[in-house]
Design an enzyme around this catalytic site. Structure first.
Site, PDB file in Angstrom:
ATOM      1  N   GLU A  47       1.766 -25.301  32.444  1.00  0.00           N
ATOM      2  CA  GLU A  47       2.597 -24.730  31.386  1.00  0.00           C
ATOM      3  C   GLU A  47       3.471 -23.623  31.967  1.00  0.00           C
ATOM      4  OE1 GLU A  47       2.258 -21.890  27.442  1.00  0.00           O
ATOM      5  OE2 GLU A  47       0.472 -23.008  28.045  1.00  0.00           O
ATOM      6  N   ARG A  51       9.726 -17.644  29.421  1.00  0.00           N
ATOM      7  CA  ARG A  51       9.831 -16.186  29.270  1.00  0.00           C
ATOM      8  C   ARG A  51      10.786 -15.565  30.275  1.00  0.00           C
ATOM      9  NH1 ARG A  51       3.370 -14.659  28.702  1.00  0.00           N
ATOM     10  NH2 ARG A  51       2.848 -16.304  27.200  1.00  0.00           N
ATOM     11  N   THR A  75       6.017 -21.369  25.418  1.00  0.00           N
ATOM     12  CA  THR A  75       6.837 -20.437  24.638  1.00  0.00           C
ATOM     13  C   THR A  75       8.057 -21.131  24.016  1.00  0.00           C
ATOM     14  OG1 THR A  75       6.224 -18.832  26.378  1.00  0.00           O
ATOM     15  CG2 THR A  75       7.552 -18.010  24.590  1.00  0.00           C
ATOM     16  N   LYS A 135      -2.931 -25.260  19.766  1.00  0.00           N
ATOM     17  CA  LYS A 135      -3.203 -24.073  20.570  1.00  0.00           C
ATOM     18  C   LYS A 135      -3.629 -22.949  19.619  1.00  0.00           C
ATOM     19  CE  LYS A 135      -0.484 -20.594  23.086  1.00  0.00           C
ATOM     20  NZ  LYS A 135       0.771 -20.371  23.832  1.00  0.00           N
TER      21      LYS A 135
END
Length: 214
Positions: A47, A51, A75, A135
């Site tokens: 993952e 960011r 994200t 998640k």
């Protein structure tokens, strides 16, 4: 062994290894050696969080140069994020929360999504849209083990990937729960190890993580 470039499901992403590394990359040159170190340690589902400005380029280069890895985008907060991630070659997506716009975008793109949830209402909304692999974020801050145990009754069919506050020390407790398929964590990709190019340390951490019992 290379992973065939075919579509995968969210549950396949979650069941591949006990831990999905939550990766923050600030330099594209680190992407390939990091991915190779993780794969060598037994972790293939990666993952790469959106960011940093370099994230999409890192996903693209991992997808092209490390076929043994399965690069995903973390994200994801908008339909535009989902589209950009898919164009970069991401094979799955992870979001910190859930909106119907993000869910629809990922569905339309054929991009498996692990939507972030922290409440029962969010779980129900995600389920209404067809998502049963979720998640739990931020896991420790939002109730941790006690919350996951409470959800086993009303949401017994849901599988979770707790992320946020997960460490090598507490990961086994989370993985012992029947509704936890894997955990997400940054401890196997320490920022100081990435900055130093200490790929052998990251490979060692990944190998330890890949052997955690579920």
């Amino acid at each position: 062994m290379a992973v065939e470039n075919k579509s995968i499901t969210a549950i396949e992403v979650m069941r591949d290894a006990p831990v999905i590394p939550v990766i923050v990359l600030h330099d594209v040159k680190d992407a390939v050696p990091l991915a190779r170190a993780l794969v060598a340690g037994g972790i293939r589902m990666l993952e790469v969080t959106l960011r940093t400005r370099e994230a999409l380029e890192c996903i693209e280069i991992i997808s092209k140069e490390v076929p043994e890895a399965v690069a995903g985008a973390g994200t994801i907060r908008s339909a535009a994020d989902a589209q950009a991630s898919a164009l970069a070659g991401a094979r799955f997506g992870v979001s910190p929360g859930y909106t119907r716009a993000v869910g629809k975008a990922c569905h339309d793109l054929g991009l498996p999504l692990l939507p972030g949830v922290a409440t029962g209402s969010e779980i129900m909304l995600a389920q209404e849209d067809g998502f049963t692999e979720l998640k739990f974020f931020p896991a420790v801050q939002a109730g941790g083990l006690a919350m996951l145990k409470a959800w086993q009754g009303p949401f017994g069919e849901v599988k979770f990937c707790p992320t946020g506050g997960i460490t090598a020390a507490n990961a086994p407790e989370f993985l012992a729960l029947s509704n936890v398929a894997c955990v997400g964590g940054s401890w196997i990709v320490p920022t100081d190890a990435i900055a130093a190019g200490d790929w052998s340390r990251i490979e060692s951490l990944a190998r330890e993580a890949s052997k955690l019992a579920r």
